[in-house]
Write a protein that holds these residues in place. Sequence first.
Motif, short mmCIF file in Angstrom:
data_model
loop_
_atom_site.label_atom_id
_atom_site.label_comp_id
_atom_site.label_asym_id
_atom_site.label_seq_id
_atom_site.Cartn_x
_atom_site.Cartn_y
_atom_site.Cartn_z
N ASP A 93 0.54 -1.05 -0.21
CA ASP A 93 -0.02 0.38 0.07
C ASP A 93 1.10 1.31 0.09
O ASP A 93 0.11 2.71 -0.68
N ALA A 152 1.86 3.66 -3.54
CA ALA A 152 1.07 4.10 -3.71
C ALA A 152 1.21 5.14 -5.55
O ALA A 152 0.33 5.42 -6.18
N ALA A 196 4.50 5.10 -10.32
CA ALA A 196 3.55 4.75 -11.27
C ALA A 196 3.49 4.26 -12.32
O ALA A 196 3.24 3.96 -12.79
N GLY A 252 -1.85 -6.05 -7.17
CA GLY A 252 -3.07 -4.28 -7.03
C GLY A 252 -1.55 -3.19 -7.80
O GLY A 252 -1.92 -2.19 -8.06
N LEU A 253 -0.08 -4.09 -7.55
CA LEU A 253 0.94 -3.04 -7.89
C LEU A 253 1.27 -3.45 -9.59
O LEU A 253 1.25 -2.48 -10.04
N ASP A 267 -1.32 -4.12 -11.86
CA ASP A 267 -2.35 -3.38 -12.85
C ASP A 267 -2.06 -1.33 -12.47
O ASP A 267 -2.82 -1.35 -13.56
N ARG A 268 -1.60 -1.31 -11.72
CA ARG A 268 -1.32 0.25 -11.37
C ARG A 268 -0.63 0.64 -11.97
O ARG A 268 -0.68 2.39 -12.53
N ASP A 282 1.40 2.26 -14.97
CA ASP A 282 0.94 2.55 -16.57
C ASP A 282 2.16 3.05 -16.87
O ASP A 282 2.90 4.81 -16.89
#
Length: 116
Positions: A67, A70, A73, A93-94, A96-97, A99
């Motif tokens: 977490d 976050a 990026a 989660g990491l 997927d985030r 980009d």
Amino acid sequence: EVQWNGSFEEFGFSGNNNLHELTLELDVTDTTRLRISDSPLTELVIANPGPLRELTLSRLPDLSSLDGLAGVASAQVVQLISLPALPAGAVQGLLDRLDPAPEQVLICGVEGYPGC
């Protein structure tokens, strides 16, 4: 807590047996590699790292959450190695985030992934 301004090619922490919590406040313009390994970290926070070429977390047996990442990026290479307390959902989660999606991913020794 560590604060850094400027640029760096490689930034890392390794082998600190007394370090249980790490907050990195990175305000950088040119980041290449961020490596954290061999520590009993239970909490990791990385803020404002800029684009990463490589994010490596290895041999952190007590880290159970991502977490605090976050603020990360993007990373061209992601390596998560020997993080037995980390749930597979945190890894996904990491990933997927990020980009764009990482060009190379190595995950082993994490719940739901092959051993190292």
